[in-house]
Design a protein around this motif. Structure first.
Motif, PDB file in Angstrom:
ATOM      1  N   GLY A  64       0.806  -1.210   0.000  1.00 43.65           N
ATOM      2  CA  GLY A  64       0.000   0.000   0.000  1.00 43.65           C
ATOM      3  C   GLY A  64       0.839   1.260   0.000  1.00 43.65           C
ATOM      4  N   PHE A  65       0.281   2.315  -0.570  1.00 48.41           N
ATOM      5  CA  PHE A  65       0.990   3.586  -0.661  1.00 48.41           C
ATOM      6  C   PHE A  65       1.215   4.193   0.717  1.00 48.41           C
ATOM      7  CE2 PHE A  65      -0.652   3.074  -4.928  1.00 48.41           C
ATOM      8  CZ  PHE A  65       0.368   3.580  -5.717  1.00 48.41           C
ATOM      9  N   PHE A  66       0.233   4.075   1.614  1.00 52.12           N
ATOM     10  CA  PHE A  66       0.375   4.673   2.935  1.00 52.12           C
ATOM     11  C   PHE A  66       1.453   3.967   3.746  1.00 52.12           C
ATOM     12  CE2 PHE A  66      -3.794   6.434   1.946  1.00 52.12           C
ATOM     13  CZ  PHE A  66      -3.668   7.722   2.458  1.00 52.12           C
ATOM     14  N   ASN A  67       1.498   2.645   3.695  1.00 48.09           N
ATOM     15  CA  ASN A  67       2.538   1.914   4.417  1.00 48.09           C
ATOM     16  C   ASN A  67       3.925   2.243   3.875  1.00 48.09           C
ATOM     17  OD1 ASN A  67       0.821   0.595   6.171  1.00 48.09           O
ATOM     18  ND2 ASN A  67       0.514  -1.158   4.815  1.00 48.09           N
ATOM     19  N   TYR A  68       4.006   2.351   2.546  1.00 50.67           N
ATOM     20  CA  TYR A  68       5.290   2.667   1.916  1.00 50.67           C
ATOM     21  C   TYR A  68       5.758   4.065   2.326  1.00 50.67           C
ATOM     22  CZ  TYR A  68       8.756   3.592  -1.703  1.00 50.67           C
ATOM     23  OH  TYR A  68       9.900   3.917  -2.364  1.00 50.67           O
ATOM     24  N   ALA A  69       4.825   5.031   2.304  1.00 52.73           N
ATOM     25  CA  ALA A  69       5.180   6.402   2.675  1.00 52.73           C
ATOM     26  C   ALA A  69       5.594   6.480   4.150  1.00 52.73           C
ATOM     27  CB  ALA A  69       3.998   7.326   2.400  1.00 52.73           C
ATOM     28  N   LYS A  70       4.866   5.752   4.988  1.00 50.53           N
ATOM     29  CA  LYS A  70       5.183   5.758   6.421  1.00 50.53           C
ATOM     30  C   LYS A  70       6.537   5.115   6.692  1.00 50.53           C
ATOM     31  CE  LYS A  70       3.315   4.253  10.876  1.00 50.53           C
ATOM     32  NZ  LYS A  70       2.196   3.546  11.561  1.00 50.53           N
ATOM     33  N   LYS A  71       6.811   4.015   6.015  1.00 51.59           N
ATOM     34  CA  LYS A  71       8.056   3.280   6.231  1.00 51.59           C
ATOM     35  C   LYS A  71       9.271   4.064   5.766  1.00 51.59           C
ATOM     36  CE  LYS A  71      10.334  -1.100   5.089  1.00 51.59           C
ATOM     37  NZ  LYS A  71      10.199  -2.403   4.391  1.00 51.59           N
ATOM     38  N   THR A  72       9.140   4.720   4.614  1.00 49.47           N
ATOM     39  CA  THR A  72      10.279   5.423   4.028  1.00 49.47           C
ATOM     40  C   THR A  72      10.346   6.890   4.437  1.00 49.47           C
ATOM     41  OG1 THR A  72       9.004   5.995   2.045  1.00 49.47           O
ATOM     42  CG2 THR A  72      10.232   3.919   2.020  1.00 49.47           C
ATOM     43  N   GLN A  73       9.259   7.393   5.071  1.00 52.73           N
ATOM     44  CA  GLN A  73       9.176   8.809   5.442  1.00 52.73           C
ATOM     45  C   GLN A  73       9.373   9.711   4.218  1.00 52.73           C
ATOM     46  OE1 GLN A  73       8.432  10.266   8.622  1.00 52.73           O
ATOM     47  NE2 GLN A  73       7.684   8.164   8.765  1.00 52.73           N
ATOM     48  N   ARG A  74       8.787   9.283   3.115  1.00 52.78           N
ATOM     49  CA  ARG A  74       8.910  10.055   1.871  1.00 52.78           C
ATOM     50  C   ARG A  74       7.524  10.442   1.368  1.00 52.78           C
ATOM     51  NH1 ARG A  74      12.358   6.648  -2.306  1.00 52.78           N
ATOM     52  NH2 ARG A  74      12.129   8.586  -3.482  1.00 52.78           N
ATOM     53  N   ASP A  75       7.423  11.644   0.834  1.00 54.19           N
ATOM     54  CA  ASP A  75       6.189  12.041   0.164  1.00 54.19           C
ATOM     55  C   ASP A  75       6.081  11.286  -1.154  1.00 54.19           C
ATOM     56  OD1 ASP A  75       5.500  13.803   2.148  1.00 54.19           O
ATOM     57  OD2 ASP A  75       6.335  15.560   1.138  1.00 54.19           O
ATOM     58  N   VAL A  76       4.900  10.799  -1.446  1.00 51.28           N
ATOM     59  CA  VAL A  76       4.653  10.070  -2.693  1.00 51.28           C
ATOM     60  C   VAL A  76       3.840  10.973  -3.620  1.00 51.28           C
ATOM     61  CG1 VAL A  76       3.529   8.068  -3.731  1.00 51.28           C
ATOM     62  CG2 VAL A  76       4.717   7.830  -1.545  1.00 51.28           C
ATOM     63  N   LEU A  77       4.429  11.329  -4.751  1.00 55.18           N
ATOM     64  CA  LEU A  77       3.766  12.183  -5.727  1.00 55.18           C
ATOM     65  C   LEU A  77       3.427  11.348  -6.952  1.00 55.18           C
ATOM     66  CD1 LEU A  77       6.076  15.332  -5.499  1.00 55.18           C
ATOM     67  CD2 LEU A  77       3.962  14.880  -4.249  1.00 55.18           C
ATOM     68  N   LEU A  78       2.150  11.227  -7.248  1.00 55.81           N
ATOM     69  CA  LEU A  78       1.689  10.434  -8.385  1.00 55.81           C
ATOM     70  C   LEU A  78       1.265  11.365  -9.505  1.00 55.81           C
ATOM     71  CD1 LEU A  78      -0.316   7.871  -6.291  1.00 55.81           C
ATOM     72  CD2 LEU A  78       1.703   7.351  -7.646  1.00 55.81           C
ATOM     73  N   ASP A  79       1.993  11.302 -10.608  1.00 54.49           N
ATOM     74  CA  ASP A  79       1.776  12.206 -11.740  1.00 54.49           C
ATOM     75  C   ASP A  79       0.578  11.737 -12.559  1.00 54.49           C
ATOM     76  OD1 ASP A  79       2.075  13.749 -14.150  1.00 54.49           O
ATOM     77  OD2 ASP A  79       4.137  14.117 -13.513  1.00 54.49           O
ATOM     78  N   CYS A  80      -0.389  12.633 -12.758  1.00 53.26           N
ATOM     79  CA  CYS A  80      -1.622  12.274 -13.460  1.00 53.26           C
ATOM     80  C   CYS A  80      -1.565  12.532 -14.958  1.00 53.26           C
ATOM     81  CB  CYS A  80      -2.806  13.031 -12.866  1.00 53.26           C
ATOM     82  SG  CYS A  80      -3.261  12.459 -11.220  1.00 53.26           S
ATOM     83  N   ARG A  81      -0.398  12.946 -15.474  1.00 44.51           N
ATOM     84  CA  ARG A  81      -0.305  13.130 -16.916  1.00 44.51           C
ATOM     85  C   ARG A  81      -0.468  11.799 -17.635  1.00 44.51           C
ATOM     86  NH1 ARG A  81       5.193  16.477 -17.304  1.00 44.51           N
ATOM     87  NH2 ARG A  81       5.671  14.959 -15.681  1.00 44.51           N
ATOM     88  N   LYS A  82      -1.155  11.832 -18.759  1.00 46.65           N
ATOM     89  CA  LYS A  82      -1.472  10.609 -19.488  1.00 46.65           C
ATOM     90  C   LYS A  82      -0.195   9.874 -19.909  1.00 46.65           C
ATOM     91  CE  LYS A  82      -4.512   8.975 -23.163  1.00 46.65           C
ATOM     92  NZ  LYS A  82      -5.418   9.372 -24.264  1.00 46.65           N
ATOM     93  N   HIS A  83      -0.178   8.583 -19.690  1.00 43.40           N
ATOM     94  CA  HIS A  83       0.918   7.692 -20.069  1.00 43.40           C
ATOM     95  C   HIS A  83       2.225   8.018 -19.358  1.00 43.40           C
ATOM     96  CE1 HIS A  83      -1.856   6.307 -22.993  1.00 43.40           C
ATOM     97  NE2 HIS A  83      -1.760   7.362 -23.767  1.00 43.40           N
ATOM     98  N   TYR A  84       2.164   8.753 -18.245  1.00 41.11           N
ATOM     99  CA  TYR A  84       3.388   9.117 -17.538  1.00 41.11           C
ATOM    100  C   TYR A  84       3.528   8.248 -16.284  1.00 41.11           C
ATOM    101  CZ  TYR A  84       7.012  12.027 -15.428  1.00 41.11           C
ATOM    102  OH  TYR A  84       8.171  12.473 -14.857  1.00 41.11           O
ATOM    103  N   SER A  85       4.646   7.570 -16.161  1.00 42.44           N
ATOM    104  CA  SER A  85       4.904   6.738 -14.986  1.00 42.44           C
ATOM    105  C   SER A  85       6.046   7.350 -14.185  1.00 42.44           C
ATOM    106  CB  SER A  85       5.289   5.316 -15.410  1.00 42.44           C
ATOM    107  OG  SER A  85       4.245   4.693 -16.102  1.00 42.44           O
ATOM    108  N   ASN A  86       5.961   7.230 -12.853  1.00 43.57           N
ATOM    109  CA  ASN A  86       7.095   7.634 -12.031  1.00 43.57           C
ATOM    110  C   ASN A  86       7.497   6.463 -11.143  1.00 43.57           C
ATOM    111  OD1 ASN A  86       5.192   7.566 -10.016  1.00 43.57           O
ATOM    112  ND2 ASN A  86       5.065   9.789  -9.764  1.00 43.57           N
ATOM    113  N   GLU A  87       8.282   6.731 -10.137  1.00 53.50           N
ATOM    114  CA  GLU A  87       8.850   5.666  -9.301  1.00 53.50           C
ATOM    115  C   GLU A  87       7.769   4.806  -8.652  1.00 53.50           C
ATOM    116  OE1 GLU A  87      11.510   5.275  -5.186  1.00 53.50           O
ATOM    117  OE2 GLU A  87      11.275   7.215  -6.205  1.00 53.50           O
ATOM    118  N   TRP A  88       6.631   5.421  -8.311  1.00 49.85           N
ATOM    119  CA  TRP A  88       5.637   4.715  -7.505  1.00 49.85           C
ATOM    120  C   TRP A  88       4.509   4.100  -8.322  1.00 49.85           C
ATOM    121  CZ3 TRP A  88       7.410   9.660  -6.253  1.00 49.85           C
ATOM    122  CH2 TRP A  88       8.376   9.662  -5.232  1.00 49.85           C
ATOM    123  N   GLY A  89       4.127   4.757  -9.409  1.00 51.87           N
ATOM    124  CA  GLY A  89       3.014   4.190 -10.156  1.00 51.87           C
ATOM    125  C   GLY A  89       2.566   5.062 -11.308  1.00 51.87           C
TER     126      GLY A  89
END
Length: 232
Positions: A64-89
């Motif tokens: 889960g995104f919340f567990n991952y963010a809590k564990k790593t203490q990192r903000d997770v930014l999910l880019d909504c641009r079409k066909h654009y992938s980043n580190e998380w999804g």
């Protein structure tokens, strides 16, 4: 505390560009292998659901995104641009979808920019601003259509009259342009409220003018090119 946010998307409710959409909850979609994330716009509190295909190995194991963010203490930014992938999804789709306003095909870039702004202001309920922007669109559009430099320098009323005299625009286009000009002037100088029906009508007149001024001529040019290629 680390946060999960959706970025590069206008809010579908308040239409704020690049709104801060903070994720408040998530649900794994086991049959799809995706996550459904519920986000809230910090400008208007409107809700949005994003379906996300996780890219990170940890997320693929349904941590889960919340567990991952809590564990790593990192903000997770999910880019909504079409066909654009980043580190998380990769965001596959959002509900509801923000309305993307566009100008008619072949409209010159600067003319299109202000027409889109007029439509956006109409959606936001800024009817006076919408009327004023429609007049600006007409001013820029007729300058683009001017067949001589002196015409482009004239005031809008004289310019559209001259364009009609030269046959660049039809009588109907002249009347549309004049309606937009008069209503735009009224919004600039009047203290009276511009109602939604009037703004909608002016916006429709402006769009129709752009279709006849730029879209249809470009369509004719393209058809002629195709015909010439066939003959050759």
């Amino acid at each position: 505390m680390a946060m999960i946010s959706l970025i590069n998307i206008p809010c579908p409710h308040c239409l704020r560009e690049n709104a801060v959409l903070e994720v408040e909850g998530e649900t794994p979609q086991s049959l799809k292998g995706t996550f459904a994330l519920m986000a809230i716009c910090r400008s208007c509190s409107g809700a949005l659901i994003a379906e996300v295909d996780p890219q990170h190995e940890i997320l693929n194991h349904r941590a889960g995104f919340f567990n991952y963010a809590k564990k790593t203490q990192r903000d997770v930014l999910l880019d909504c641009r079409k066909h654009y992938s980043n580190e998380w999804g990769r965001v596959l789709r959002t509900y509801p979808t923000a309305i993307i306003h566009e100008a008619p095909d072949a409209t010159p870039e600067r003319v299109a920019k202000f027409f889109v702004e007029a439509k956006e202001n109409f959606e936001r309920g800024n009817y006076e601003t919408c009327g004023g922007l429609c007049r600006k669109v007409m001013d820029l559009a007729t300058k683009q259509m001017a067949v001589a430099e002196d015409i482009s320098a004239w005031k809008l009323q004289k310019r559209i009259e001259k364009l009609k005299e030269k046959g660049v625009i039809t009588k109907e286009m002249y009347e549309w342009a004049d309606i937009v000009r008069l209503d735009g002037n009224e919004q600039t100088h009047s203290e009276d409220e511009f109602d939604p029906q009037s703004a909608k009508a002016v916006l429709a007149f402006t769009e129709t003018f752009l279709l006849y001024a730029f879209t249809l001529p470009e369509m004719v040019r393209e058809k002629r090119k195709e015909a010439e290629k066939d003959v050759a």
